[in-house]
Design a protein around this motif. Structure first.
Motif, PDB file in Angstrom:
ATOM      1  N   GLN A 194      24.861  20.805  12.460  1.00 17.13           N
ATOM      2  CA  GLN A 194      25.333  22.186  12.393  1.00 17.13           C
ATOM      3  C   GLN A 194      26.357  22.377  11.289  1.00 17.13           C
ATOM      4  OE1 GLN A 194      26.647  23.128  16.420  1.00 17.13           O
ATOM      5  NE2 GLN A 194      24.949  24.593  16.587  1.00 17.13           N
ATOM      6  N   ALA A 195      27.273  21.426  11.142  1.00 11.21           N
ATOM      7  CA  ALA A 195      28.284  21.530  10.083  1.00 11.21           C
ATOM      8  C   ALA A 195      27.636  21.448   8.707  1.00 11.21           C
ATOM      9  CB  ALA A 195      29.315  20.420  10.252  1.00 11.21           C
ATOM     10  N   ALA A 221      24.640  26.665   3.771  1.00 11.06           N
ATOM     11  CA  ALA A 221      24.491  28.123   3.767  1.00 11.06           C
ATOM     12  C   ALA A 221      25.617  28.774   2.972  1.00 11.06           C
ATOM     13  CB  ALA A 221      24.474  28.654   5.199  1.00 11.06           C
ATOM     14  N   ASN A 222      26.841  28.260   3.120  1.00  8.80           N
ATOM     15  CA  ASN A 222      27.958  28.789   2.335  1.00  8.80           C
ATOM     16  C   ASN A 222      27.755  28.547   0.842  1.00  8.80           C
ATOM     17  OD1 ASN A 222      29.353  29.813   4.512  1.00  8.80           O
ATOM     18  ND2 ASN A 222      30.599  27.986   4.792  1.00  8.80           N
ATOM     19  N   GLN A 275      25.858  24.735   7.955  1.00  4.57           N
ATOM     20  CA  GLN A 275      26.825  25.782   7.630  1.00  4.57           C
ATOM     21  C   GLN A 275      27.340  25.616   6.208  1.00  4.57           C
ATOM     22  OE1 GLN A 275      27.732  28.412   9.552  1.00  4.57           O
ATOM     23  NE2 GLN A 275      29.006  29.167   7.892  1.00  4.57           N
ATOM     24  N   HIS A 292      25.216  31.012  -0.436  1.00  5.38           N
ATOM     25  CA  HIS A 292      25.811  32.351  -0.507  1.00  5.38           C
ATOM     26  C   HIS A 292      26.720  32.465  -1.720  1.00  5.38           C
ATOM     27  CE1 HIS A 292      28.708  35.562   0.772  1.00  5.38           C
ATOM     28  NE2 HIS A 292      27.560  36.164   0.974  1.00  5.38           N
TER      29      HIS A 292
END
Length: 95
Positions: free
Chosen positions: A36-37, A43-44, A40, A47
């Motif tokens: 999960q980390a 994804a950052n 994330q 972005h």
């Protein structure tokens, strides 16, 4: 089965089994948290890359607009010579 105690054997067995289960699933939970980390963080990063690309497009468009405006504001040599010789444009009487 646990050692004989003043507590009911069924209770001690259930507590022991629950503790064993918690210890047994700890590696799976740790890997889930790691995944999960990592997701994330990726994804950052995606972005941030998208935002940087959008800002680059805005900057490029502003530079292009300024360049075209500069090109349109420049006079050519032919225009300069025509206005220099034409007294209607300059207001200076040629002799």
């Amino acid at each position: 089965m646990a050692f004989p105690t003043a507590v009911n054997n069924q209770i001690t067995d259930s507590v022991t089994q629950a503790n064993t289960q918690v210890v047994a699933i700890s590696p799976a939970i740790a890997m889930g948290n790691l995944y999960q980390a990592t997701a994330q963080a990726l994804a950052n990063a995606a972005h941030n890359a998208t935002m940087a690309q959008q800002q680059m497009y805005v900057t490029a468009q502003a530079a292009t607009t300024a360049g075209v405006a500069l090109l349109y504001s420049l006079d050519t040599a032919a225009t300069g010579m025509a206005t220099k010789k034409d007294p209607r444009v300059t207001g200076i009487k040629q002799t």
